[in-house]
Design a protein around this motif. Structure first.
Motif, PDB file in Angstrom:
ATOM      1  N   ASP A 184     -69.739   9.816 -34.769  1.00 56.98           N
ATOM      2  CA  ASP A 184     -69.650  10.693 -35.645  1.00 56.98           C
ATOM      3  C   ASP A 184     -70.325  10.169 -37.415  1.00 56.98           C
ATOM      4  O   ASP A 184     -70.774  10.455 -38.513  1.00 56.98           O
ATOM      5  CB  ASP A 184     -68.266  11.404 -36.374  1.00 56.98           C
ATOM      6  CG  ASP A 184     -68.048  11.454 -35.513  1.00 56.98           C
ATOM      7  OD1 ASP A 184     -67.883  12.551 -35.054  1.00 56.98           O
ATOM      8  OD2 ASP A 184     -66.287  11.655 -35.732  1.00 56.98           O
ATOM      9  N   ARG A 185     -70.328   8.780 -37.606  1.00 55.26           N
ATOM     10  CA  ARG A 185     -71.217   7.766 -38.421  1.00 55.26           C
ATOM     11  C   ARG A 185     -71.130   6.762 -37.252  1.00 55.26           C
ATOM     12  O   ARG A 185     -71.053   5.889 -36.520  1.00 55.26           O
ATOM     13  CB  ARG A 185     -69.952   7.824 -39.200  1.00 55.26           C
ATOM     14  CG  ARG A 185     -69.536   8.321 -39.795  1.00 55.26           C
ATOM     15  CD  ARG A 185     -68.116   8.305 -40.972  1.00 55.26           C
ATOM     16  NE  ARG A 185     -66.963   8.680 -41.360  1.00 55.26           N
ATOM     17  CZ  ARG A 185     -66.190   8.883 -42.507  1.00 55.26           C
ATOM     18  NH1 ARG A 185     -66.756   8.154 -43.740  1.00 55.26           N
ATOM     19  NH2 ARG A 185     -65.545   9.519 -42.735  1.00 55.26           N
ATOM     20  N   ILE A 186     -72.608   6.133 -38.353  1.00 59.43           N
ATOM     21  CA  ILE A 186     -73.774   4.787 -37.821  1.00 59.43           C
ATOM     22  C   ILE A 186     -73.887   4.230 -39.050  1.00 59.43           C
ATOM     23  O   ILE A 186     -73.904   4.560 -40.141  1.00 59.43           O
ATOM     24  CB  ILE A 186     -74.429   5.193 -37.066  1.00 59.43           C
ATOM     25  CG1 ILE A 186     -74.618   6.203 -36.043  1.00 59.43           C
ATOM     26  CG2 ILE A 186     -74.952   3.464 -36.524  1.00 59.43           C
ATOM     27  CD1 ILE A 186     -75.255   6.352 -35.319  1.00 59.43           C
ATOM     28  N   VAL A 187     -72.859   2.802 -38.909  1.00 63.88           N
ATOM     29  CA  VAL A 187     -73.296   2.162 -40.430  1.00 63.88           C
ATOM     30  C   VAL A 187     -74.137   0.733 -40.120  1.00 63.88           C
ATOM     31  O   VAL A 187     -74.043   0.466 -38.614  1.00 63.88           O
ATOM     32  CB  VAL A 187     -71.893   1.898 -40.345  1.00 63.88           C
ATOM     33  CG1 VAL A 187     -72.202   0.213 -41.713  1.00 63.88           C
ATOM     34  CG2 VAL A 187     -70.828   2.893 -40.961  1.00 63.88           C
ATOM     35  N   PHE A 188     -75.154   0.266 -40.845  1.00 58.95           N
ATOM     36  CA  PHE A 188     -76.064  -0.092 -40.237  1.00 58.95           C
ATOM     37  C   PHE A 188     -75.979  -1.770 -40.707  1.00 58.95           C
ATOM     38  O   PHE A 188     -76.263  -1.677 -42.210  1.00 58.95           O
ATOM     39  CB  PHE A 188     -77.902  -0.066 -39.789  1.00 58.95           C
ATOM     40  CG  PHE A 188     -78.146   0.849 -38.300  1.00 58.95           C
ATOM     41  CD1 PHE A 188     -78.739   0.595 -37.628  1.00 58.95           C
ATOM     42  CD2 PHE A 188     -77.058   2.411 -38.645  1.00 58.95           C
ATOM     43  CE1 PHE A 188     -78.641   1.185 -36.533  1.00 58.95           C
ATOM     44  CE2 PHE A 188     -77.854   3.203 -37.572  1.00 58.95           C
ATOM     45  CZ  PHE A 188     -78.391   2.697 -36.467  1.00 58.95           C
ATOM     46  N   VAL A 189     -75.465  -2.800 -40.590  1.00 57.09           N
ATOM     47  CA  VAL A 189     -75.569  -4.463 -42.001  1.00 57.09           C
ATOM     48  C   VAL A 189     -77.135  -4.514 -42.167  1.00 57.09           C
ATOM     49  O   VAL A 189     -77.137  -4.804 -40.858  1.00 57.09           O
ATOM     50  CB  VAL A 189     -74.566  -5.079 -41.359  1.00 57.09           C
ATOM     51  CG1 VAL A 189     -74.258  -5.648 -42.896  1.00 57.09           C
ATOM     52  CG2 VAL A 189     -72.829  -4.020 -41.254  1.00 57.09           C
ATOM     53  N   SER A 190     -77.724  -4.397 -42.788  1.00 62.02           N
ATOM     54  CA  SER A 190     -79.160  -4.955 -43.203  1.00 62.02           C
ATOM     55  C   SER A 190     -78.694  -5.742 -43.746  1.00 62.02           C
ATOM     56  O   SER A 190     -77.710  -6.120 -44.281  1.00 62.02           O
ATOM     57  CB  SER A 190     -79.686  -2.837 -43.799  1.00 62.02           C
ATOM     58  OG  SER A 190     -81.199  -3.969 -43.787  1.00 62.02           O
ATOM     59  N   SER A 191     -79.981  -6.136 -44.887  1.00 59.21           N
ATOM     60  CA  SER A 191     -80.095  -6.922 -46.021  1.00 59.21           C
ATOM     61  C   SER A 191     -81.110  -6.291 -47.453  1.00 59.21           C
ATOM     62  O   SER A 191     -81.800  -5.639 -47.107  1.00 59.21           O
ATOM     63  CB  SER A 191     -80.283  -8.332 -45.461  1.00 59.21           C
ATOM     64  OG  SER A 191     -80.791  -8.598 -46.123  1.00 59.21           O
ATOM     65  N   ASP A 192     -80.815  -7.382 -47.976  1.00 62.87           N
ATOM     66  CA  ASP A 192     -81.331  -6.517 -49.463  1.00 62.87           C
ATOM     67  C   ASP A 192     -83.515  -7.274 -49.016  1.00 62.87           C
ATOM     68  O   ASP A 192     -83.977  -7.573 -50.050  1.00 62.87           O
ATOM     69  CB  ASP A 192     -80.895  -7.290 -50.499  1.00 62.87           C
ATOM     70  CG  ASP A 192     -80.853  -8.278 -50.933  1.00 62.87           C
ATOM     71  OD1 ASP A 192     -80.784  -9.623 -49.988  1.00 62.87           O
ATOM     72  OD2 ASP A 192     -80.657  -8.835 -51.867  1.00 62.87           O
ATOM     73  N   SER A 193     -82.789  -8.196 -48.284  1.00 63.83           N
ATOM     74  CA  SER A 193     -84.640  -8.765 -47.945  1.00 63.83           C
ATOM     75  C   SER A 193     -85.618  -7.983 -47.568  1.00 63.83           C
ATOM     76  O   SER A 193     -86.541  -8.566 -47.251  1.00 63.83           O
ATOM     77  CB  SER A 193     -84.068  -9.770 -46.538  1.00 63.83           C
ATOM     78  OG  SER A 193     -83.516  -9.689 -44.966  1.00 63.83           O
ATOM     79  N   ILE A 194     -85.051  -6.840 -47.039  1.00 59.37           N
ATOM     80  CA  ILE A 194     -85.631  -5.863 -46.310  1.00 59.37           C
ATOM     81  C   ILE A 194     -87.195  -5.917 -47.901  1.00 59.37           C
ATOM     82  O   ILE A 194     -88.172  -5.074 -47.677  1.00 59.37           O
ATOM     83  CB  ILE A 194     -85.135  -4.649 -46.272  1.00 59.37           C
ATOM     84  CG1 ILE A 194     -84.814  -3.645 -47.301  1.00 59.37           C
ATOM     85  CG2 ILE A 194     -84.560  -4.934 -44.932  1.00 59.37           C
ATOM     86  CD1 ILE A 194     -84.489  -2.088 -47.042  1.00 59.37           C
TER      87      ILE A 194
END
Length: 247
Positions: A112-122
């Motif tokens: 139902d949900r996917i959470v991708f823990v990314s970064s402000d380094s993008i």
């Protein structure tokens, strides 16, 4: 309540995400790289720097039960000065941070949900379709920033491909952990707050898709992440690299 898979949940932000979701009443599937890193029984085990091991990890998850929510929290950044390569012949930062989350997603039924823990380094990242793995030129910082940008682009590609799935990315902040360094100003509780919110909240602001969040607020950090043609090209190339197809 939901069944939630949280990768990299043996320590740091991931452990706090798992702890809070459990306290909220969710059934949490915890993941560690190996038995030595698990702080107790009941973990699914798998090294995200190996396609074979990532597939085995996903088989373990399915034996527990298909998750309603997946939090792709596990991450890695090289401390060496030379380009790291996995047993699959892939650049390790890219494989762990971007390719493994996609492979896990492809091997599981749609959640139902996917959470991708990314970064402000993008903000300083760049997607280069002709060199996703930095074969031509590699630095620690560029490999990390670019892999997290690819992760965000994949999150938004999935949001478009699966409109019935809430697929979002999040910057947890600079959090005091083993990976980020203990001089960082934020606690793991602060870093875990927005991923937990996206994973389980019924707040209208959390019930969206294709969005990048920080401190529970939608933000935009790099226009490449929102380029539909680029998203589709990255998704196709990554699926080919891990020999997978989306359900």
């Amino acid at each position: 309540m939901s069944r939630v898979l949280v990768t990299g949940s043996n320590d740091g932000i991931g452990a706090e995400i798992a702890r809070v979701l459990t306290a909220q009443g969710h059934e949490v599937i915890r993941h560690a790289r190996n038995a030595e890193r698990a702080d107790g029984p009941g973990y699914v085990l798998g090294d995200l720097g190996s396609l074979r091991s990532t597939r085995v990890l996903t088989e373990q998850v399915l034996r527990v039960g298909a998750p309603d929510v997946v939090v792709h929290n596990a991450g890695w950044g090289s401390k060496d000065e030379t380009r790291p390569v996995t047993e699959d012949g892939l650049e390790k930062t890219f494989q762990i941070n971007a390719l493994a989350p996609l492979l896990i997603t492809a091997l599981l039924p749609k959640p139902d949900r996917i959470v991708f823990v990314s970064s402000d380094s993008i903000t300083r990242g760049r997607i280069r379709l002709d060199d996703l793995q930095h074969e031509q030129e590699w630095t620690q910082d560029a490999a990390y920033a670019d892999s997290k940008l690819v992760m965000a682009a994949l999150a938004f590609a999935l949001a478009r491909r699966w409109p019935d799935v809430r697929s979002n990315a999040v910057h947890p902040g600079w959090v005091s952990t083993k990976m980020s360094g203990y001089a960082a100003p934020l606690t793991v509780a602060q870093g875990a707050d927005t991923p937990v919110w996206l994973a389980g909240s019924d707040d209208p602001e959390a019930l969206v898709t294709g969005t990048f969040f920080q401190d529970r607020k939608a933000i935009e950090l790099n226009p490449q992440a929102y380029d539909h043609a680029l998203q589709d090209a990255v998704l196709a190339q990554c699926l080919e690299l891990c020999d997978a197809a989306l359900p």
